[in-house]
Design an enzyme around this catalytic site. Structure first.
Site, mmCIF file in Angstrom:
data_model
loop_
_atom_site.group_PDB
_atom_site.id
_atom_site.type_symbol
_atom_site.label_atom_id
_atom_site.label_comp_id
_atom_site.label_asym_id
_atom_site.label_seq_id
_atom_site.Cartn_x
_atom_site.Cartn_y
_atom_site.Cartn_z
ATOM 1 N N GLY A 31 0.793 -1.225 0.000
ATOM 2 C CA GLY A 31 0.000 0.000 0.000
ATOM 3 C C GLY A 31 0.825 1.274 0.000
ATOM 4 N N GLU A 35 3.445 6.042 -8.250
ATOM 5 C CA GLU A 35 3.434 5.676 -9.679
ATOM 6 C C GLU A 35 4.060 4.302 -9.943
ATOM 7 O OE1 GLU A 35 2.373 6.602 -12.791
ATOM 8 O OE2 GLU A 35 1.007 7.878 -11.670
ATOM 9 N N HIS A 37 3.765 1.559 -8.056
ATOM 10 C CA HIS A 37 2.684 0.588 -7.859
ATOM 11 C C HIS A 37 1.709 0.639 -9.042
ATOM 12 C CE1 HIS A 37 3.733 1.447 -3.493
ATOM 13 N NE2 HIS A 37 3.785 0.140 -3.501
ATOM 14 N N GLN A 61 7.790 -9.634 7.508
ATOM 15 C CA GLN A 61 8.960 -9.253 6.715
ATOM 16 C C GLN A 61 9.683 -8.039 7.297
ATOM 17 O OE1 GLN A 61 6.446 -8.573 3.106
ATOM 18 N NE2 GLN A 61 7.843 -6.886 2.720
ATOM 19 N N GLY A 147 8.131 -5.224 -8.850
ATOM 20 C CA GLY A 147 8.998 -4.148 -9.329
ATOM 21 C C GLY A 147 10.471 -4.540 -9.279
ATOM 22 N N LYS A 149 12.736 -2.529 -8.861
ATOM 23 C CA LYS A 149 13.409 -1.718 -7.843
ATOM 24 C C LYS A 149 13.877 -2.617 -6.714
ATOM 25 C CE LYS A 149 12.435 0.304 -4.305
ATOM 26 N NZ LYS A 149 11.837 0.929 -3.150
ATOM 27 N N ASP A 150 13.063 -3.631 -6.407
ATOM 28 C CA ASP A 150 13.424 -4.613 -5.378
ATOM 29 C C ASP A 150 14.003 -5.835 -6.098
ATOM 30 O OD1 ASP A 150 12.180 -3.350 -2.810
ATOM 31 O OD2 ASP A 150 10.672 -3.126 -4.363
HETATM 32 P P1 AMP Z 1 5.723 -2.326 -1.725
HETATM 33 O O1 AMP Z 1 4.327 -1.848 -1.513
HETATM 34 O O2 AMP Z 1 6.764 -1.295 -1.436
HETATM 35 O O3 AMP Z 1 5.987 -3.670 -1.073
HETATM 36 O O4 AMP Z 1 5.871 -2.578 -3.267
HETATM 37 C C1 AMP Z 1 4.909 -3.361 -3.970
HETATM 38 C C2 AMP Z 1 5.453 -3.657 -5.335
HETATM 39 O O5 AMP Z 1 5.721 -2.433 -6.024
HETATM 40 C C3 AMP Z 1 6.786 -4.429 -5.283
HETATM 41 O O6 AMP Z 1 6.793 -5.413 -6.305
HETATM 42 C C4 AMP Z 1 7.794 -3.349 -5.553
HETATM 43 O O7 AMP Z 1 8.975 -3.845 -6.155
HETATM 44 C C5 AMP Z 1 7.034 -2.462 -6.526
HETATM 45 N N1 AMP Z 1 7.629 -1.129 -6.555
HETATM 46 C C6 AMP Z 1 7.933 -0.340 -5.485
HETATM 47 N N2 AMP Z 1 8.522 0.794 -5.893
HETATM 48 C C7 AMP Z 1 8.610 0.731 -7.245
HETATM 49 C C8 AMP Z 1 9.113 1.598 -8.256
HETATM 50 N N3 AMP Z 1 9.664 2.755 -7.954
HETATM 51 N N4 AMP Z 1 9.021 1.203 -9.541
HETATM 52 C C9 AMP Z 1 8.470 0.010 -9.851
HETATM 53 N N5 AMP Z 1 7.954 -0.861 -8.955
HETATM 54 C C10 AMP Z 1 8.028 -0.502 -7.670
#
Ligand code: AMP
Length: 282
Positions: A31, A35, A37, A61, A147, A149-150
């Site tokens: 959550g 952009e 997400h 986690q 993403g 990014k991770d």
């Molecule tokens: P999170 O909510 O931070 O766990 O991220 C959810 C998903 O969004 C994960 O697969 C992340 O890798 C992806 N995500 C987070 N930040 C970015 C970004 N800047 N560009 C692309 N995907 C992202």
């Protein structure tokens, strides 16, 4: 768009859609959308008939002392943003729905979970692999979007999906950045005004690496040294690691050839930030 809280209900919705010949795409998130997400959701929307976003701040986690309690949350804003890109369902379970009393099974992806971010956050990728395995069972999608990014998370999940024979495709989506280069992250909200400027050091160091590779540099040691120099100029930022490795096993490389992942992690104020770039080097 509908919000679903129960595992059994979202599984039934996906199974019924698939029985009618429709494909399902899954976007797991914690959550506080940005952009990055939305880009995953748009990809899923373009590829699949049914799009399910999961919104669950997964306690397992977060390592002890991390930001689980403080993690930014704004469900109403998230709901509107997901609806705006055509998501069909948000699966938003309570912690007890995911981890009922007596829960005691965990997924451990050995090797790649213990290095890089895993070395600094012990148990983090066990928490990620376990919750994503559960989500793959609860939402039996055809494709799941993560993403880049991770990058280590993508590697861990691809490994897990292959090793445990999950019948879905894991798709990595390119990093979405702010106009000045900072990788978008829910944790960027922790940054004060000066810290927001300092945080640019991550993408700048990766830019230095990109420039060196474009000019023919192939030594990982030389690239690491130059990147370290960028961080050294900013002592307020605490560099955790610079890694130059392959993109599957995350093994360190000394010569840059083929697919090369360059990843960095650093602390800026109370925010722990990560960034990376993937290169195809001749
Ligand atoms: P999170 O909510 O931070 O766990 O991220 C959810 C998903 O969004 C994960 O697969 C992340 O890798 C992806 N995500 C987070 N930040 C970015 C970004 N800047 N560009 C692309 N995907 C992202």
């Amino acid at each position: 768009m509908e919000v679903v809280k129960e595992k059994a209900r979202i599984r039934k919705i996906v199974q019924e859609a698939q029985a009618a010949g429709r494909t399902a795409g899954l976007v797991p998130t914690m959550g506080f959308f940005h952009e990055g997400h939305l880009e995953l959701m748009r990809r899923a929307r373009a590829d699949c008939d049914l799009v399910v976003v999961t919104l669950f701040v997964n306690p397992t986690q977060f390592t002890p002392g991390e930001d689980f309690e403080d993690y930014p949350r704004d469900f109403e804003r998230d709901r509107e943003m997901a609806a705006s890109v055509g998501v069909d369902y948000i699966f938003n379970p309570e912690v007890e729905e995911m981890y009922p009393e007596g829960f005691s099974t965990h997924v451990e992806v050995e090797g790649i979970s213990d290095i890089l971010c895993g070395a600094i956050r012990p148990g983090h990728f066990r928490g990620v692999a376990t919750v994503v395995a559960k989500l793959f069972n609860i939402v039996p999608a055809n494709k799941a979007y993560f993403g880049r990014k991770d990058a280590q998370q993508v590697a861990v999940i691809k490994r897990m999906a292959a090793d445990l024979d999950f019948p879905l495709e894991v798709i990595g989506v390119d990093t979405v950045r702010e106009p000045d280069g900072l990788a978008m992250s829910s944790r960027n909200t922790y940054l004060g005004e000066q810290e927001r400027l300092d945080a640019l050091v991550l993408s700048e160091a990766l830019g230095v690496a990109a420039g060196m590779i474009a000019s023919g540099e192939r030594s990982a040691a030389e690239v690491t040294k130059a990147m370290r120099g960028v961080f050294d100029a900013l002592p307020s930022v605490n560099l955790e690691y610079i890694a130059i490795c392959d993109n599957i096993y995350l093994r360190p490389l000394s010569e840059l050839h083929g697919e090369v992942l360059i990843a960095v992690a650093a602390r800026v104020g109370k925010a722990r930030l990560i960034d990376n770039m993937l290169f195809e080097v001749e």
